[in-house]
Design an enzyme around this catalytic site. Structure first.
Site, PDB file in Angstrom:
ATOM      1  N   LYS A 142       0.839  -1.191   0.000  1.00  0.00           N
ATOM      2  CA  LYS A 142       0.000   0.000   0.000  1.00  0.00           C
ATOM      3  C   LYS A 142       0.872   1.238   0.000  1.00  0.00           C
ATOM      4  O   LYS A 142       1.980   1.160   0.537  1.00  0.00           O
ATOM      5  CB  LYS A 142      -0.985   0.008   1.166  1.00  0.00           C
ATOM      6  CG  LYS A 142      -0.448  -0.292   2.576  1.00  0.00           C
ATOM      7  CD  LYS A 142       0.680   0.474   3.192  1.00  0.00           C
ATOM      8  CE  LYS A 142       0.606   1.935   3.378  1.00  0.00           C
ATOM      9  NZ  LYS A 142       1.853   2.472   4.071  1.00  0.00           N
ATOM     10  N   TYR A 227      -4.680   4.222   5.890  1.00  0.00           N
ATOM     11  CA  TYR A 227      -5.230   3.283   6.880  1.00  0.00           C
ATOM     12  C   TYR A 227      -6.610   3.754   7.371  1.00  0.00           C
ATOM     13  O   TYR A 227      -7.501   2.941   7.611  1.00  0.00           O
ATOM     14  CB  TYR A 227      -4.288   3.138   8.078  1.00  0.00           C
ATOM     15  CG  TYR A 227      -3.074   2.298   7.788  1.00  0.00           C
ATOM     16  CD1 TYR A 227      -3.145   0.906   7.828  1.00  0.00           C
ATOM     17  CD2 TYR A 227      -1.853   2.880   7.469  1.00  0.00           C
ATOM     18  CE1 TYR A 227      -2.031   0.126   7.556  1.00  0.00           C
ATOM     19  CE2 TYR A 227      -0.733   2.109   7.194  1.00  0.00           C
ATOM     20  CZ  TYR A 227      -0.831   0.733   7.240  1.00  0.00           C
ATOM     21  OH  TYR A 227       0.270  -0.042   6.965  1.00  0.00           O
TER      22      TYR A 227
HETATM   23  P1  NAD Z   1      12.385   1.417   2.460  1.00  0.00           P
HETATM   24  O1  NAD Z   1      12.964   2.703   2.031  1.00  0.00           O
HETATM   25  O2  NAD Z   1      12.816   0.841   3.767  1.00  0.00           O
HETATM   26  O3  NAD Z   1      12.618   0.298   1.349  1.00  0.00           O
HETATM   27  C1  NAD Z   1      12.397   0.554  -0.012  1.00  0.00           C
HETATM   28  C2  NAD Z   1      13.270  -0.349  -0.831  1.00  0.00           C
HETATM   29  O4  NAD Z   1      13.081  -0.047  -2.222  1.00  0.00           O
HETATM   30  C3  NAD Z   1      14.767  -0.164  -0.536  1.00  0.00           C
HETATM   31  O5  NAD Z   1      15.393  -1.417  -0.408  1.00  0.00           O
HETATM   32  C4  NAD Z   1      15.285   0.562  -1.767  1.00  0.00           C
HETATM   33  O6  NAD Z   1      16.644   0.230  -2.066  1.00  0.00           O
HETATM   34  C5  NAD Z   1      14.368   0.029  -2.851  1.00  0.00           C
HETATM   35  N1  NAD Z   1      14.293   0.867  -4.029  1.00  0.00           N
HETATM   36  C6  NAD Z   1      14.240   0.390  -5.283  1.00  0.00           C
HETATM   37  N2  NAD Z   1      14.255   1.381  -6.164  1.00  0.00           N
HETATM   38  C7  NAD Z   1      14.317   2.516  -5.463  1.00  0.00           C
HETATM   39  C8  NAD Z   1      14.360   3.897  -5.834  1.00  0.00           C
HETATM   40  N3  NAD Z   1      14.332   4.290  -7.107  1.00  0.00           N
HETATM   41  N4  NAD Z   1      14.410   4.809  -4.843  1.00  0.00           N
HETATM   42  C9  NAD Z   1      14.408   4.442  -3.548  1.00  0.00           C
HETATM   43  N5  NAD Z   1      14.382   3.141  -3.146  1.00  0.00           N
HETATM   44  C10 NAD Z   1      14.332   2.196  -4.095  1.00  0.00           C
HETATM   45  O7  NAD Z   1      10.792   1.615   2.446  1.00  0.00           O
HETATM   46  P2  NAD Z   1       9.724   0.692   3.156  1.00  0.00           P
HETATM   47  O8  NAD Z   1       9.367   1.273   4.451  1.00  0.00           O
HETATM   48  O9  NAD Z   1      10.183  -0.719   3.125  1.00  0.00           O
HETATM   49  O10 NAD Z   1       8.442   0.894   2.180  1.00  0.00           O
HETATM   50  C11 NAD Z   1       8.317   0.215   0.959  1.00  0.00           C
HETATM   51  C12 NAD Z   1       6.838   0.064   0.608  1.00  0.00           C
HETATM   52  O11 NAD Z   1       6.203  -0.689   1.640  1.00  0.00           O
HETATM   53  C13 NAD Z   1       6.055   1.381   0.532  1.00  0.00           C
HETATM   54  O12 NAD Z   1       5.100   1.300  -0.495  1.00  0.00           O
HETATM   55  C14 NAD Z   1       5.388   1.494   1.868  1.00  0.00           C
HETATM   56  O13 NAD Z   1       4.186   2.240   1.849  1.00  0.00           O
HETATM   57  C15 NAD Z   1       5.101   0.041   2.180  1.00  0.00           C
HETATM   58  N6  NAD Z   1       5.035  -0.232   3.628  1.00  0.00           N
HETATM   59  C16 NAD Z   1       3.982  -0.933   4.092  1.00  0.00           C
HETATM   60  C17 NAD Z   1       3.875  -1.214   5.428  1.00  0.00           C
HETATM   61  C18 NAD Z   1       2.715  -2.008   5.959  1.00  0.00           C
HETATM   62  O14 NAD Z   1       2.564  -2.128   7.156  1.00  0.00           O
HETATM   63  N7  NAD Z   1       1.914  -2.622   5.087  1.00  0.00           N
HETATM   64  C19 NAD Z   1       4.861  -0.770   6.314  1.00  0.00           C
HETATM   65  C20 NAD Z   1       5.951  -0.080   5.810  1.00  0.00           C
HETATM   66  C21 NAD Z   1       6.030   0.193   4.453  1.00  0.00           C
END
Ligand code: NAD
Length: 377
Positions: A142, A227
């Site tokens: 999401k 949410y």
């Molecule tokens: P994060 O920054 O920790 O991880 C993102 C990942 O994407 C990194 O490993 C990064 O290297 C990679 N990536 C690939 N291409 C990229 C680019 N062009 N620029 C930046 N990063 C790039 O983020 P996150 O917290 O893991 O969030 C990722 C997704 O998960 C989002 O859509 C977020 O909304 C979702 N999320 C959902 C929940 C949930 O509870 N369902 C919780 C946290 C995050």
């Protein structure tokens, strides 16, 4: 009783009470052969490739270690050292490790059933479409995309490719949440009158992608306000028909053009029920759902964090045991993708698309100051 027994009992109760199961039970195959040792999918374990090895993917991967029906079978990352490290940790063979240039080759990988896209929001559309074209089911985090147009493209691409699209709505499998949904369906609250959703935290590092419109697609609303939007829908049990919204920004340096800091929004439902919600990156301790009807109320606080979720209704405390959200989610998603199970609260692309239409309308309402009509069907 051991924890394992407790967990299994709980899952059985969850399945019996909360999931429409066309076949016997998605957990019928607990004792079946491990596909990892047989070298092929026996139709019992969902083999998932994780795309984007960031912080949330790490949480999902850890949680999947406890899954009965899903396992990490592939990895997609732009960082070779992560592929190596995660590959070793989760037992993913080199042939099932991909980067962002070559992951279309997953098409020819018979050991992967689905790809879970866990990258920044604005990348979801193109990545999901590529996965669909590679013939694999897609689970997307999401918000599913950054606007409804993109979301529609994704739904269409998955339909064209004949693959399923699911959204990582982990709360749709959370036991206390499902108990409130069950009570609402049973009429325990009477006619629903009002929902309140408060979602927020104070965001740190100003350099992160969540504060970059090009990668996040917006601000707090995309990330956390969703949410409250989604929760309003599954708690009230109706689709909203109008929205109004007001935006406030106290720090225009940190929250640049197109990145919302705080939005209050209101939703109106066909029955006359209304919702009042707050989405913010500027306040802590905001994770609360409250709903009241003619005959009772429900309160969840925390409502959407990683848990344990806590809550009560007019009948008393909610006592359903906590289980790691991502573990239940992935086991249930295995049932959806492999067995065709229907979850109590939908998690498909159409569900994600409805939230994106509401997000579009909230932004439009902030711009115009006027009420936006919604037709979610
Ligand atoms: P994060 O920054 O920790 O991880 C993102 C990942 O994407 C990194 O490993 C990064 O290297 C990679 N990536 C690939 N291409 C990229 C680019 N062009 N620029 C930046 N990063 C790039 O983020 P996150 O917290 O893991 O969030 C990722 C997704 O998960 C989002 O859509 C977020 O909304 C979702 N999320 C959902 C929940 C949930 O509870 N369902 C919780 C946290 C995050």
């Amino acid at each position: 009783m051991t924890m394992d027994h407790l967990r299994r009992n709980f899952l059985q109760k969850l399945v019996a009470s909360a999931v429409v199961v066309p076949m016997l039970s998605p957990y019928r195959a607990l004792a079946d052969a491990d596909p990892a040792s047989t070298g092929g999918n026996q139709g019992t374990t969902l083999r998932v490739a994780l795309m984007g090895l960031g912080s949330y993917a790490a949480r999902v991967a850890e949680a999947m270690q406890s899954c009965k029906r899903a396992r990490v079978a592939g990895l997609i990352s732009g960082t070779p050292s992560k592929l190596q490290e995660w590959g070793t940790k989760f037992g993913v063979p080199e042939k099932s490790r991909y980067n962002y240039e070559n992951f279309d080759r997953i098409k020819d990988d018979p050991d992967i059933d689905a790809v879970y896209v866990i990258t920044p929001n604005a990348l979801h559309r193109d990545q999901v479409i590529r996965v669909a074209r590679a013939g694999k089911h897609v689970i997307c985090e999401k918000p599913m995309a950054v606007n409804a147009k993109e979301g529609q493209d994704m739904v269409d691409a998955c339909a064209d490719a004949g693959v399923k699209l699911l959204v990582g709505y982990r709360m749709h499998f959370e036991p206390k949440t499902l108990e409130v949904v069950r009570m609402r369906k049973a009429g325990d609250f009477g006619r629903i009158l009002f929902f309140q959703g408060l979602c927020g935290f104070r965001i740190g590092d100003p350099g992160q992608w969540r504060l970059d419109k090009a990668l996040a697609g917006g601000g707090a609303l995309m990330d956390i306000g969703i949410y409250a939007i989604n929760g309003a829908r599954y708690m009230v049990g109706e689709e909203p028909v109008w929205v109004t919204a007001q935006q406030t920004k106290t720090d225009p340096v940190k929250f640049k053009e197109g990145v919302d800091e705080t939005i209050q929004f209101q939703l109106g439902f066909p029955s006359g029920a209304v919702a009042s919600c707050l989405s913010t990156y500027q306040m802590n301790h905001l994770d609360r759902f409250f709903m009241t009807g003619e005959q009772g109320f429900a309160e969840l606080q925390p409502a959407t964090g990683y848990g344990p979720i806590q809550g009560r209704t007019h009948k008393g405390e909610l006592t359903q045991p906590h289980a790691t959200h991502q573990t239940i989610q992935m086991d249930e998603m295995a049932g959806i993708l492999l067995d065709g199970n229907t979850p109590v609260v939908p998690v498909d692309g159409e569900e994600g698309l409805k939230d994106l239409k509401i997000i579009d309308a909230i932004y439009a309402a902030c711009e115009t100051g006027g009420r936006q009509e919604l037709r979610l069907g």
